[in-house]
Every structure is written in C-alpha cells, then in structure tokens.
Design a protein around this motif. Structure first.
Motif, PDB file in Angstrom:
ATOM      1  N   ASP A 130      -7.169  12.128  16.684  1.00  0.00           N
ATOM      2  CA  ASP A 130      -5.978  12.072  15.827  1.00  0.00           C
ATOM      3  C   ASP A 130      -5.601  10.629  15.520  1.00  0.00           C
ATOM      4  O   ASP A 130      -5.178  10.295  14.416  1.00  0.00           O
ATOM      5  N   SER A 131      -5.792   9.751  16.512  1.00  0.00           N
ATOM      6  CA  SER A 131      -5.413   8.344  16.353  1.00  0.00           C
ATOM      7  C   SER A 131      -6.201   7.670  15.249  1.00  0.00           C
ATOM      8  O   SER A 131      -5.653   6.928  14.440  1.00  0.00           O
ATOM      9  N   VAL A 132      -7.517   7.902  15.195  1.00  0.00           N
ATOM     10  CA  VAL A 132      -8.335   7.248  14.174  1.00  0.00           C
ATOM     11  C   VAL A 132      -8.343   8.003  12.852  1.00  0.00           C
ATOM     12  O   VAL A 132      -8.627   7.423  11.806  1.00  0.00           O
ATOM     13  N   SER A 133      -8.010   9.294  12.870  1.00  0.00           N
ATOM     14  CA  SER A 133      -8.129  10.097  11.651  1.00  0.00           C
ATOM     15  C   SER A 133      -7.033   9.816  10.640  1.00  0.00           C
ATOM     16  O   SER A 133      -7.159  10.167   9.475  1.00  0.00           O
ATOM     17  N   VAL A 134      -5.936   9.194  11.071  1.00  0.00           N
ATOM     18  CA  VAL A 134      -4.818   8.972  10.145  1.00  0.00           C
ATOM     19  C   VAL A 134      -4.635   7.490   9.804  1.00  0.00           C
ATOM     20  O   VAL A 134      -3.554   7.064   9.452  1.00  0.00           O
ATOM     21  N   HIS A 135      -5.697   6.713   9.907  1.00  0.00           N
ATOM     22  CA  HIS A 135      -5.598   5.330   9.459  1.00  0.00           C
ATOM     23  C   HIS A 135      -5.230   5.296   7.972  1.00  0.00           C
ATOM     24  O   HIS A 135      -5.611   6.179   7.203  1.00  0.00           O
ATOM     25  N   SER A 136      -4.510   4.249   7.585  1.00  0.00           N
ATOM     26  CA  SER A 136      -3.906   4.217   6.248  1.00  0.00           C
ATOM     27  C   SER A 136      -4.926   4.326   5.122  1.00  0.00           C
ATOM     28  O   SER A 136      -4.652   4.940   4.088  1.00  0.00           O
ATOM     29  N   GLU A 137      -6.136   3.742   5.301  1.00  0.00           N
ATOM     30  CA  GLU A 137      -7.114   3.807   4.218  1.00  0.00           C
ATOM     31  C   GLU A 137      -7.631   5.228   4.013  1.00  0.00           C
ATOM     32  O   GLU A 137      -7.975   5.622   2.887  1.00  0.00           O
ATOM     33  N   LYS A 138      -7.670   6.027   5.096  1.00  0.00           N
ATOM     34  CA  LYS A 138      -8.079   7.428   4.946  1.00  0.00           C
ATOM     35  C   LYS A 138      -7.034   8.202   4.144  1.00  0.00           C
ATOM     36  O   LYS A 138      -7.362   9.031   3.284  1.00  0.00           O
ATOM     37  N   LEU A 139      -5.753   7.937   4.420  1.00  0.00           N
ATOM     38  CA  LEU A 139      -4.680   8.595   3.668  1.00  0.00           C
ATOM     39  C   LEU A 139      -4.744   8.214   2.193  1.00  0.00           C
ATOM     40  O   LEU A 139      -4.562   9.059   1.309  1.00  0.00           O
ATOM     41  N   ALA A 140      -5.013   6.926   1.909  1.00  0.00           N
ATOM     42  CA  ALA A 140      -5.084   6.474   0.520  1.00  0.00           C
ATOM     43  C   ALA A 140      -6.251   7.138  -0.211  1.00  0.00           C
ATOM     44  O   ALA A 140      -6.116   7.567  -1.367  1.00  0.00           O
ATOM     45  N   VAL A 141      -7.407   7.229   0.458  1.00  0.00           N
ATOM     46  CA  VAL A 141      -8.574   7.881  -0.152  1.00  0.00           C
ATOM     47  C   VAL A 141      -8.276   9.359  -0.415  1.00  0.00           C
ATOM     48  O   VAL A 141      -8.601   9.892  -1.479  1.00  0.00           O
ATOM     49  N   ALA A 142      -7.664  10.014   0.545  1.00  0.00           N
ATOM     50  CA  ALA A 142      -7.329  11.438   0.387  1.00  0.00           C
ATOM     51  C   ALA A 142      -6.400  11.638  -0.806  1.00  0.00           C
ATOM     52  O   ALA A 142      -6.590  12.563  -1.605  1.00  0.00           O
ATOM     53  N   PHE A 143      -5.411  10.766  -0.936  1.00  0.00           N
ATOM     54  CA  PHE A 143      -4.483  10.870  -2.058  1.00  0.00           C
ATOM     55  C   PHE A 143      -5.216  10.630  -3.380  1.00  0.00           C
ATOM     56  O   PHE A 143      -4.956  11.307  -4.381  1.00  0.00           O
ATOM     57  N   GLY A 144      -6.154   9.679  -3.366  1.00  0.00           N
ATOM     58  CA  GLY A 144      -6.929   9.414  -4.575  1.00  0.00           C
ATOM     59  C   GLY A 144      -7.767  10.603  -4.985  1.00  0.00           C
ATOM     60  O   GLY A 144      -7.841  10.950  -6.171  1.00  0.00           O
ATOM     61  N   ILE A 145      -8.402  11.276  -4.020  1.00  0.00           N
ATOM     62  CA  ILE A 145      -9.218  12.458  -4.325  1.00  0.00           C
ATOM     63  C   ILE A 145      -8.338  13.583  -4.854  1.00  0.00           C
ATOM     64  O   ILE A 145      -8.727  14.334  -5.757  1.00  0.00           O
ATOM     65  N   ALA A 146      -7.121  13.696  -4.315  1.00  0.00           N
ATOM     66  CA  ALA A 146      -6.203  14.752  -4.751  1.00  0.00           C
ATOM     67  C   ALA A 146      -5.672  14.518  -6.164  1.00  0.00           C
ATOM     68  O   ALA A 146      -5.452  15.473  -6.910  1.00  0.00           O
ATOM     69  N   ARG A 147      -5.482  13.273  -6.544  1.00  0.00           N
ATOM     70  CA  ARG A 147      -4.810  12.968  -7.806  1.00  0.00           C
ATOM     71  C   ARG A 147      -5.724  12.491  -8.937  1.00  0.00           C
ATOM     72  O   ARG A 147      -5.433  12.761 -10.111  1.00  0.00           O
ATOM     73  N   LEU A 148      -6.781  11.767  -8.607  1.00  0.00           N
ATOM     74  CA  LEU A 148      -7.603  11.177  -9.658  1.00  0.00           C
ATOM     75  C   LEU A 148      -8.593  12.182 -10.231  1.00  0.00           C
ATOM     76  O   LEU A 148      -8.999  13.137  -9.562  1.00  0.00           O
ATOM     77  N   CYS A 149      -8.987  11.960 -11.476  1.00  0.00           N
ATOM     78  CA  CYS A 149      -9.931  12.847 -12.146  1.00  0.00           C
ATOM     79  C   CYS A 149     -11.322  12.686 -11.530  1.00  0.00           C
ATOM     80  O   CYS A 149     -11.659  11.642 -10.970  1.00  0.00           O
ATOM     81  N   ASN A 150     -12.122  13.737 -11.667  1.00  0.00           N
ATOM     82  CA  ASN A 150     -13.504  13.672 -11.200  1.00  0.00           C
ATOM     83  C   ASN A 150     -14.236  12.549 -11.933  1.00  0.00           C
ATOM     84  O   ASN A 150     -14.085  12.379 -13.145  1.00  0.00           O
ATOM     85  N   GLY A 151     -15.024  11.784 -11.184  1.00  0.00           N
ATOM     86  CA  GLY A 151     -15.750  10.674 -11.785  1.00  0.00           C
ATOM     87  C   GLY A 151     -15.014   9.352 -11.723  1.00  0.00           C
ATOM     88  O   GLY A 151     -15.590   8.305 -12.022  1.00  0.00           O
ATOM     89  N   SER A 152     -13.726   9.395 -11.349  1.00  0.00           N
ATOM     90  CA  SER A 152     -12.956   8.155 -11.244  1.00  0.00           C
ATOM     91  C   SER A 152     -13.333   7.402  -9.974  1.00  0.00           C
ATOM     92  O   SER A 152     -13.607   8.008  -8.937  1.00  0.00           O
ATOM     93  N   THR A 153     -13.349   6.095 -10.077  1.00  0.00           N
ATOM     94  CA  THR A 153     -13.590   5.267  -8.893  1.00  0.00           C
ATOM     95  C   THR A 153     -12.288   5.105  -8.125  1.00  0.00           C
ATOM     96  O   THR A 153     -11.244   4.796  -8.712  1.00  0.00           O
ATOM     97  N   ILE A 154     -12.330   5.347  -6.826  1.00  0.00           N
ATOM     98  CA  ILE A 154     -11.142   5.196  -5.978  1.00  0.00           C
ATOM     99  C   ILE A 154     -11.126   3.767  -5.452  1.00  0.00           C
ATOM    100  O   ILE A 154     -12.060   3.327  -4.787  1.00  0.00           O
TER     101      ILE A 154
END
Length: 643
Positions: free
Chosen positions: A570-594
């Motif tokens: 749990d400690s390593v799974s919620v590092h800030s860059e993982k949250l940012a990537v997850a948000f990018g995958i949720a919001r950005l269009c397919n094919g977009s660079t995160i």
C-alpha cells in the motif's frame, strides 16, 4: 570639426557589430582623427556601452588614447561595472585616481558605486563612500541615490536608510531606491512604511513594491498591491507573471497572462518568457503550444530570448523534437543561451551523444563555450554513463578554454563517477578537489551510495554532512535508503526513529499533470477530493490489471522491514506519480501521451509500474523527475534503467 566628421560619427548610430565598428575606427585613423578627444570619446562610448561584445576592444582604445579626459574614464568605468567582471571597474577607478589629473565627478562615483553593488562588496562601497565625502559629492542627488542602492545590494538597510535620511530633497528615484533597499535586506515592513511615506508615488514605485513582494514569496501581498494600483504597465504584469511562476504558482501565472490579454495589452518579452518559464516548470505542453502559436501570429518570433524560452519549454515538457525544430529555425539568431538550452534538453532526455555532437557543432560555429556549457556537457555524460568523455571535457575546459572549474563542475564529476558505480573513484576525486568540499559535494556522493548500497561509505559521508548541515532530513533519507538496499533493516528503523525524535520531516512528494489545459497536482496522503478519488479508483483498477496481465509484484525494498507485507505494498502503490498516471489514463483520449512532472527522484517500483502500464495500456508516458526525463513506451524506458 570638418563637415565629414559628423557624417562619419553618425555611422556609429547604426553600427551593430564589432566588425563594423573596427571599419569606422580604421577610417578615422586613416584621416588622422583618432586622437581627437571628442571623436575618441564617442567611439569609446559606443564600444563600451552600446555593443555587447566589444569591451576588450574598448579597453584597448582607451589604452592608446593620449591623455583621456574624465568622460572617457567614466565611460570605461561604467562599461566595466556593468560587465561580468565588475572588479575591473574598481581597478580602473584606482588607476584614474593615481595617474590622471582629472578629478572624479558625480558620474564617476555613480558608476563605480554600481560596480561595488554588483560585487556585493561592502568594504569597497564604504571606501568609495569616504572618497565621495572627501570630494564633497556624497550629498549629490545622483551619487546619494546610487549609495542607497549600493548599501541595499550589500544587505545593509540601516546604512541605506541613513544615506537617505541625510539627503536634503530626495526625489522619486531616491524614494524608490530606499524602498528597494529595504526589500533587498528582507525588511518588508520597512519597505511598506517607506512606500506609505512617499510624498509622490509614480508607476515605478508601485512596480518596486510588486517586485519586492514577489521576490520575497509574499504573493498575497503582491496581489493586494497589484489590485490597489491606479494604473498598470507591462512591467507590472510581467512582474506578477514571473513572480507567481518562480514561486511555483503556475496556474495563477497562466491566469494572469490570460487576464493581461483580456485587458487588451500586448505581452512583452519579459511576460512571454515568464509565462513560458511557468509552462516549462509545470510541464504544461498544451499551454506552451498555444503560446508558440501566439508568438508566431504576433510577429514576436524574432526575439531571441523568447525563442530560447520556447526551446526550454519544449525540452522541459518532454518534447525534445519540437525543441530541436525551434532551435533549427533560429539559426541566424542563436546565442550561447540557445546552444546551451538545446544541449540541456538533450541531456535531460538522456541523449548524451547528441549533446556532445551539438557542442562540437557550436565550436565550429565559432561560439566560445562558458562554464555553464561544460556543466551541461558533464551532466549529459553523467546521465548517459559516458564516464571517459566526461573526464575529457572536465580537463578540456581548463586546458583549452582557460575556464576554472567551479563547485558545480566538481559536483558533476562526483555524480559522473557515482552514477556509474565507481564510488571509490568518486571518493578519491572528492579528496583531490583543490577547493573546499561543500555539503552539495558530499550529498552527491551520498546519493550514489544510496543507489548502490555502499553502507560504509554512506555512513562516513553522513558524518561529514552532519558537521556541515546537521538538520537536513534528505541526508537521513539517503542513508536510510542505502541501508535498505543493503538489507540492513534495523539500521533503517534506527535512522527513521532518529528523524522522528528530532522532528525531521521528509520533503513531500508531488506530481503534476496537465489535462484539458488545467494543471492537477497529486500528493500521496493529501486530503481527498473528487479528483483524487477518481485517481485512486482508477489506480486500484490499473494495479489489479498489472498483477493479472503483467505479473506485477510491488518493489518494496526501501519500505520499513518491520511492517506487514500488505502495508508495504500500500505504501508504494499510492506514490504521487502513480496517481497522476491513473488520472491521465482516466481522462485523456486514447493515443494521448501522458506527461508528468515530479519533484523527487522516481523510485524503482514506480519505474517498473510505468514500464508495465506503457506495455499493457499501449500508451506513452513521459515523466520528468528531479534530475532527468523518463520516456516509457512498449515496456521500455529511455533511460535504459540507468538513472
């Protein structure tokens, strides 16, 4: 003066290069006019003040002028004072006093005091103040105002105030100088008090307040002052935009730029470079593209500093290809900043060989490298593992270009050896340094020990750091990481307890991502809102898929050894860059660079996760951490796992 002389001197008004000036000088010599003090003074003034690269030639002109007058002395003193070697201005003033029959005037003291201010030399400033007293010029308005500025630059607010209080009738310039001096000495209350006492405030007075508050990081006070202003100019807007950008308030800087445009004002060079700097720091590529379009449409692409800022923005936003295009388009206007900015971009992306090729190309263009150029070359070699090439450049800078290595160059060399795992060479290099070893040097070596798990050397280096900077929490974190890599969990726990007992706090990690031209910041453990809840939910889904399809197992080597395995994960799974990537995958269009910007070095687990995400989700991820770029694509990283 003959009728032809004014026409010849008028050529100086359109003279833009040293080559052209030499042609004019040669023509004057041919006519036997070079010894005329009026003509020689005009030529010297243009050479020392108007042209940026002709100060050495101005010194030669002065040397061969018989009996130079006080105007010529003042001209050269001024030119030297405003150069990168202001100490030469002081030497010229001393020479004037010893060898000339001309007494210094108010301009002499104003210019030489500027040199003392640029040197931050209180001793020289006090001696010059005494000289001004001897010549009865200390009460001169021009000299008194420069004295105030000099004491302010040297951090002596009390002396600046004393000079101001002794002035008979200070004008607006003197009032502005004393307010500036207060801010230079971090006396914000004193600066506000003097501002409130001003009999007349001009626009410069308000801009001085804005600059003082933004440089001190007092952005709310700056905003209040900005709103109070009866009128604003481009300096006011630029000061606010640059101030908010430099203090990390990127979205506010963008908002101010938009507001400036709504007010119908034309952005100037400073406001454009300021907002581009904000884009670079925040990784706001989309907003940077909009600014690029605006620059092209507005016909501002001829401004070299704007192009350099645009180049830097693309590099730091992870698009080195666009940075290269901008660089190629400014072929005729390139200066040393253009070349070094492009080298920096290549270095940050791990393209060490290309950075070296660019350096050789720069040499062929006749551009002389400076100390910053070699810092970037050593950085490029360090991050690409080019140890031999880095050593060659380090010795070349002194042997070929007569550039003495600074502490930054020595730090790069320690990093070069350390990243390559050559810790013994790094250690020996530190002890062979001819300059004092600073905390930065030891910390660089400790970082290498942390990466490679050299516990013995890490302990020794930490002892040296405790003598220089005992309360730095980052040093204890690096030592703890070295213990963790070596599997010494009791020592890890001991360091962490010590940090707790001494109330040391780790620098919180944060990551930012631009989605729909809005900057979103993520910080592990921060209070949740709708955005972070969405990110956590998507991250949970991603981690599950990585486990099933990619066989992902969390890298928990650097986490406490005495807590449960599930807690470690749990400690390593919620590092800030993982949250940012997850948000990018949720919001950005397919094919977009995160694209993500992180304030700390990316950890091994996050690095592994990014590679898996890029492979399984078929997405490109670009992460800029504290020291370099990582471009993840198809399960691989551009750093080749060397970071």
């Amino acid at each position: 003066m003959s009728q032809t002389e004014p026409r010849r001197l008028s050529l100086l008004n359109v003279c833009k290069t040293l080559t052209s000036l030499k042609q004019i000088h040669a023509n004057l010599v041919k006519l036997g006019l070079e010894t005329d003090l009026f003509i020689a003074g005009k030529l010297l003034h243009h050479c020392a003040i108007s042209l940026s690269d002709s100060l050495d030639y101005a010194c030669r002109l002065f040397r061969y002028t018989p009996n130079p007058d006080v105007f010529m002395h003042n001209t050269l003193i001024r030119g030297l004072a405003e150069s990168d070697r202001p100490e030469n201005s002081v030497l010229k003033f001393i020479q004037m006093r010893r060898n000339s029959f001309s007494s210094p005037d108010s301009f002499s003291f104003a210019f030489i005091l500027k040199a003392a201010a640029n040197l931050r030399s209180m001793r020289a400033g006090i001696q010059l103040h005494c000289q001004a007293l001897v010549h009865g010029l200390d009460t001169h308005l021009f000299v008194g105002t420069t004295l105030i500025s000099m004491y302010g630059e040297c951090g002596s607010v009390a002396s600046a105030r004393k000079v101001f209080d002794e002035m008979r009738e200070p004008n607006a310039v003197a009032w502005n100088a004393v307010v500036t001096a207060c801010f230079r000495g971090v006396d914000l209350k004193g600066g506000r008090k003097m501002f409130d006492l001003m009999p007349v405030r001009n626009l410069t007075s308000w801009n001085v307040m804005l600059a003082g508050y933004t440089k001190a990081g007092e952005l709310e006070l700056a905003r209040e002052t900005f709103l109070e202003m009866p009128m604003k100019d481009d300096v006011s807007w630029s000061t606010m935009i640059v101030g908010f950008a430099h203090n990390g308030y990127f979205e506010e800087a963008f908002g101010l730029f938009r507001e400036l445009q709504r007010e119908g004002m034309r952005p100037n060079e400073t406001s454009l470079t300021g907002v581009l700097s904000a884009c670079a720091q925040a990784g706001a590529l989309e907003f940077g593209k909009i600014l690029h379009g605006f620059i092209e449409k507005s016909g501002l692409s001829w401004i070299v500093s704007v192009n350099n800022a645009l180049l830097d923005t693309y590099s730091k936003c992870g698009n080195v290809h666009m940075a290269r295009l901008v660089f190629e388009q400014i072929l005729k206007e390139r200066n040393i900043v253009s070349w070094t900015s492009m080298m920096a971009g290549l270095a940050m992306h791990g393209h060490g060989e290309e950075a070296i090729e660019l350096f050789h190309e720069m040499e062929e263009f006749g551009i002389r490298p400076d100390g910053i150029t070699f810092i970037l070359l050593l950085y490029a070699c360090s991050h690409a593992g080019l140890v031999e090439q880095g050593c060659e450049f380090f010795y070349k800078m002194r042997a070929m270009y007569n550039i003495e290595p600074s502490i930054e160059h020595y730090g790069c060399m320690v990093d070069l050896y350390g990243r390559a795992g050559q810790l013994q060479k790094a250690y020996e290099f530190v002890f062979q340094m001819p300059i004092p070893r600073t905390a930065i040097i030891w910390r660089t070596l400790l970082g290498a020990c942390s990466i490679h798990g050299d516990v013995k050397l890490a302990e020794y280096v930490t002892e040296r750091l405790s003598e220089l900077d005992p309360n730095n929490s980052g040093d204890h974190v690096l030592l703890s990481n070295a213990y963790a890599v070596a599997g010494k969990w009791k020592d890890v726990a001991s360091v962490r307890r010590l940090m707790t007992d001494q109330r040391m706090t780790k620098t919180p990690g944060w990551s930012i991502i631009e989605v729909d031209k809005i900057i979103h910041t993520f910080m592990a453990g921060a209070k949740q809102d709708k955005i972070t809840e969405e990110a956590y939910k998507k991250l949970k889904e991603i981690i599950l898929r990585l486990r099933v399809e990619g066989g992902y197992v969390p890298e928990i080597g650097s986490v406490f050894h005495d807590i449960e395995e599930e807690e470690k994960e749990d400690s390593v799974s919620v590092h800030s860059e993982k949250l940012a990537v997850a948000f990018g995958i949720a919001r950005l269009c397919n094919g977009s660079t995160i694209r993500i910007v992180k304030n700390l070095r990316v950890c091994r687990d996050c690095h592994a996760v990014m590679k898996l995400i890029s492979q399984i989700y078929k997405v490109e991820i670009v992460v800029r951490d504290r020291s370099r770029f990582h471009s993840f694509k198809d399960g691989y990283c551009s750093c080749r796992d060397y970071w």
